[in-house]
Design a protein around this motif. Structure first.
Motif, PDB file in Angstrom:
ATOM      1  N   ALA A 195       0.647  -1.356   0.016  1.00 45.47           N
ATOM      2  CA  ALA A 195      -0.266  -0.072   0.198  1.00 45.47           C
ATOM      3  C   ALA A 195       0.815   1.864  -0.337  1.00 45.47           C
ATOM      4  O   ALA A 195       0.263   2.306   0.491  1.00 45.47           O
ATOM      5  CB  ALA A 195      -1.211  -0.357   0.774  1.00 45.47           C
ATOM      6  N   LEU A 248       2.157   0.819  -5.846  1.00 43.47           N
ATOM      7  CA  LEU A 248       1.745   2.205  -5.809  1.00 43.47           C
ATOM      8  C   LEU A 248       0.464   1.779  -7.210  1.00 43.47           C
ATOM      9  O   LEU A 248      -0.436   1.930  -7.435  1.00 43.47           O
ATOM     10  CB  LEU A 248       2.495   3.001  -5.930  1.00 43.47           C
ATOM     11  CG  LEU A 248       3.190   4.150  -4.644  1.00 43.47           C
ATOM     12  CD1 LEU A 248       3.702   4.950  -4.936  1.00 43.47           C
ATOM     13  CD2 LEU A 248       2.102   4.277  -3.980  1.00 43.47           C
ATOM     14  N   GLY A 281      -0.604  -2.901  -6.667  1.00 40.77           N
ATOM     15  CA  GLY A 281      -1.888  -3.426  -5.343  1.00 40.77           C
ATOM     16  C   GLY A 281      -1.217  -4.427  -4.345  1.00 40.77           C
ATOM     17  O   GLY A 281      -2.452  -4.895  -4.031  1.00 40.77           O
ATOM     18  N   THR A 317       2.071   6.709  -0.136  1.00 36.13           N
ATOM     19  CA  THR A 317       0.117   5.643   0.108  1.00 36.13           C
ATOM     20  C   THR A 317      -0.214   5.699  -1.641  1.00 36.13           C
ATOM     21  O   THR A 317       0.357   6.903  -1.680  1.00 36.13           O
ATOM     22  CB  THR A 317      -0.085   5.685   1.408  1.00 36.13           C
ATOM     23  OG1 THR A 317      -0.804   6.842   1.096  1.00 36.13           O
ATOM     24  CG2 THR A 317       0.423   5.775   2.202  1.00 36.13           C
ATOM     25  N   ARG A 318      -0.611   4.759  -1.556  1.00 28.46           N
ATOM     26  CA  ARG A 318      -1.234   4.990  -2.736  1.00 28.46           C
ATOM     27  C   ARG A 318      -3.097   6.319  -2.973  1.00 28.46           C
ATOM     28  O   ARG A 318      -2.753   6.504  -3.589  1.00 28.46           O
ATOM     29  CB  ARG A 318      -1.788   2.849  -3.287  1.00 28.46           C
ATOM     30  CG  ARG A 318      -2.832   3.764  -4.977  1.00 28.46           C
ATOM     31  CD  ARG A 318      -3.399   1.994  -4.855  1.00 28.46           C
ATOM     32  NE  ARG A 318      -2.047   0.292  -5.014  1.00 28.46           N
ATOM     33  CZ  ARG A 318      -2.811  -0.116  -3.373  1.00 28.46           C
ATOM     34  NH1 ARG A 318      -3.870  -0.102  -3.098  1.00 28.46           N
ATOM     35  NH2 ARG A 318      -1.986  -0.742  -3.402  1.00 28.46           N
ATOM     36  N   GLU A 335      -3.258   8.454  -5.590  1.00 29.73           N
ATOM     37  CA  GLU A 335      -4.381   9.503  -6.435  1.00 29.73           C
ATOM     38  C   GLU A 335      -4.926  10.618  -5.911  1.00 29.73           C
ATOM     39  O   GLU A 335      -5.117  11.199  -6.789  1.00 29.73           O
ATOM     40  CB  GLU A 335      -5.347   8.015  -5.387  1.00 29.73           C
ATOM     41  CG  GLU A 335      -4.869   6.913  -5.778  1.00 29.73           C
ATOM     42  CD  GLU A 335      -5.794   5.573  -5.623  1.00 29.73           C
ATOM     43  OE1 GLU A 335      -6.752   5.685  -4.583  1.00 29.73           O
ATOM     44  OE2 GLU A 335      -5.908   4.386  -6.125  1.00 29.73           O
TER      45      GLU A 335
END
Length: 112
Positions: A47, A85, A88, A107-108, A112
């Motif tokens: 993550a 990233l 996942g 973090t992803r 985003e």
């Protein structure tokens, strides 16, 4: 070196302009680890990615005979976990500090 300069060296962010790098730098979370501290374990959810500011991190797995098999060692200015990233998927290795280490984590969700 500024965080944006470090981020610009990461292939994943190579096409970003300075304003975009600055936004990304604001989303990075500082993390400090003691020597021998686990960052993540094999099969953990992927993550986040990490950029090392100071210290060393080994990427490793346990061999069939129970020994520690070091795959690679990352140093200050290097990064790891970037595939998390994008895809996942679960971690395929363990990551553990080899000395006191300071990093930035993205973090992803923050990407985003």
């Amino acid at each position: 070196m500024a965080i944006t300069d470090t981020l610009a060296t990461i292939p994943l962010f190579a096409g970003l302009r300075q304003p975009e790098l600055e936004i990304l730098a604001q989303r990075m979370r500082p993390r400090r680890y003691r020597e021998g501290e686990a960052i993540f374990h094999r099969d953990d959810p992927g993550a986040a990615m990490y950029v090392i500011l100071k210290g060393q991190v080994k990427i490793h797995n346990e061999g069939v005979d129970g020994t520690d098999v070091i795959i690679t060692v990352f140093n200050a200015g290097e990064f790891f976990g970037d595939m998390a990233l994008l895809d996942g998927s679960e971690r395929s290795t363990d990551a553990t500090t080899m000395e006191a280490t300071e990093m930035l984590m993205l973090t992803r969700g923050d990407l985003e």
